[in-house]
Design an enzyme around this catalytic site. Structure first.
Site, PDB file in Angstrom:
ATOM      1  N   LYS A  40     -39.505  10.657  51.751  1.00 24.52           N
ATOM      2  CA  LYS A  40     -38.369  10.385  50.874  1.00 24.52           C
ATOM      3  C   LYS A  40     -37.115  10.395  51.744  1.00 24.52           C
ATOM      4  O   LYS A  40     -36.725  11.439  52.272  1.00 24.52           O
ATOM      5  CB  LYS A  40     -38.258  11.442  49.777  1.00 24.52           C
ATOM      6  CG  LYS A  40     -37.020  11.276  48.896  1.00 24.52           C
ATOM      7  CD  LYS A  40     -36.867  12.448  47.944  1.00 24.52           C
ATOM      8  CE  LYS A  40     -35.523  12.396  47.223  1.00 24.52           C
ATOM      9  NZ  LYS A  40     -35.288  13.598  46.390  1.00 24.52           N
TER      10      LYS A  40
ATOM     11  N   ALA B 133     -32.887  12.756  40.436  1.00 25.12           N
ATOM     12  CA  ALA B 133     -31.609  13.479  40.506  1.00 25.12           C
ATOM     13  C   ALA B 133     -30.746  13.332  39.261  1.00 25.12           C
ATOM     14  O   ALA B 133     -30.664  12.274  38.650  1.00 25.12           O
ATOM     15  CB  ALA B 133     -30.781  13.053  41.722  1.00 25.12           C
TER      16      ALA B 133
ATOM     17  N   ASN C 229     -36.529  18.689  40.148  1.00 29.40           N
ATOM     18  CA  ASN C 229     -36.652  20.006  40.734  1.00 29.40           C
ATOM     19  C   ASN C 229     -35.771  20.998  39.976  1.00 29.40           C
ATOM     20  O   ASN C 229     -36.254  21.827  39.206  1.00 29.40           O
ATOM     21  CB  ASN C 229     -36.309  19.969  42.213  1.00 29.40           C
ATOM     22  CG  ASN C 229     -36.659  21.266  42.939  1.00 29.40           C
ATOM     23  OD1 ASN C 229     -36.633  21.325  44.152  1.00 29.40           O
ATOM     24  ND2 ASN C 229     -37.024  22.323  42.225  1.00 29.40           N
ATOM     25  N   THR C 230     -34.456  20.884  40.140  1.00 25.63           N
ATOM     26  CA  THR C 230     -33.524  21.836  39.529  1.00 25.63           C
ATOM     27  C   THR C 230     -33.690  21.986  38.019  1.00 25.63           C
ATOM     28  O   THR C 230     -33.658  23.121  37.515  1.00 25.63           O
ATOM     29  CB  THR C 230     -32.073  21.446  39.860  1.00 25.63           C
ATOM     30  OG1 THR C 230     -31.921  21.350  41.280  1.00 25.63           O
ATOM     31  CG2 THR C 230     -31.091  22.468  39.323  1.00 25.63           C
TER      32      THR C 230
END
Length: 259
Positions: free
Chosen positions: A100, A187, A209-210
């Site tokens: 990535k 994102a 992720n977050t």
């Protein structure tokens, strides 16, 4: 509309959930999140991994005995040269030939550098990497990345970690329409609602992720995101009704019972 399997770089995936491995409270929560999410592709920053002994790494050792496709990222790279060097080191260590490309120069926004990302993508694709570049939601740039050899393109919905959701659904829709490679939204997502929207716009998958790791209950959130991906994809395939200005009765006036 009939669904087709998600295929990237010659690999067929059954899950459209790409999962980041950072920021979890502890490895036990991380492993449980991975289990309930049913994600097959896991991503992590190469700079956080011990490339001298990947099998003994603090991140990877918790995943031993399980089969995943690793998507290491070049987070921390400031230009194409740094990203290329990091990718080569990862492949030389036997970690993965998937990469990535993530190149950011502004630490406040972490927005991807379009010029450097395109340069790195072209070079790494020519070297045989399976390249998935993280980029902005610019339809022209996404097409250029595809033409440069990207196996999939990963436009951001919003800046990394903001949880703002899909800021420009129009652009994302255009990106999907024009693409001949998978589009993975990466994102800025924050909730299952954001994920459903991304999938309804035609995205082939979502990387998170977050939103999962920093949720009050990461395991429950992982499950919610998994179901959101499935629901959004099914809704996209089913085809929503068109939006219009005025109402239409679900039952025609001629059906009224007359005395």
């Amino acid at each position: 509309m009939k669904d087709l399997p998600l295929s990237i770089g010659g690999k067929t995936l059954t899950s459209r959930f790409f999962l980041g491995t950072g920021r979890y409270p502890n490895p036990f929560v991380q492993n449980e999140v991975i289990r309930v999410s049913e994600a097959e592709v896991l991503t992590f920053a190469i700079r956080r991994v011990n490339l001298q002994a990947p099998g003994e790494d603090a991140i990877l050792q918790h995943l031993e005995g399980k089969t995943f496709t690793y998507l290491p990222n070049t987070s921390g790279a400031k230009n194409a040269e740094e990203a290329i060097r990091i990718a080569r080191l990862a492949r030389a260590s036997g970690l993965s030939d998937w990469i990535k490309v993530e190149i950011s120069v502004n630490e406040r926004t972490l927005l991807p550098d379009p010029v450097e990302t395109l340069r790195a993508t072209e070079t790494l694709a020519n070297e045989g990497f399976t390249v998935l570049p993280y980029t902005s939601d610019d339809p022209v740039l996404c097409k250029r990345l595809e033409e440069a050899g990207a196996a999939a393109v990963m436009p951001g919905g919003a800046p990394i970690g903001t949880g703002l959701g899909i800021l420009n659904p129009y652009n994302l829709g255009l990106i999907v329409e024009e693409a001949n490679v998978p589009i993975i939204v990466d994102a800025g997502l924050g909730s299952a609602q954001d994920v459903v929207q991304a999938m309804e716009l035609g995205a082939d998958g979502v990387l998170m992720n977050t939103p999962v790791a920093k949720a009050k209950d990461p395991v429950k959130m992982a499950l919610a995101m998994k179901h959101a991906i499935e629901a959004g994809r099914l809704s996209y395939l089913a085809g929503r009704i068109p939006k219009k200005r005025y109402a239409t009765a679900s039952s025609g006036l001629e059906t009224f019972i007359s005395k």
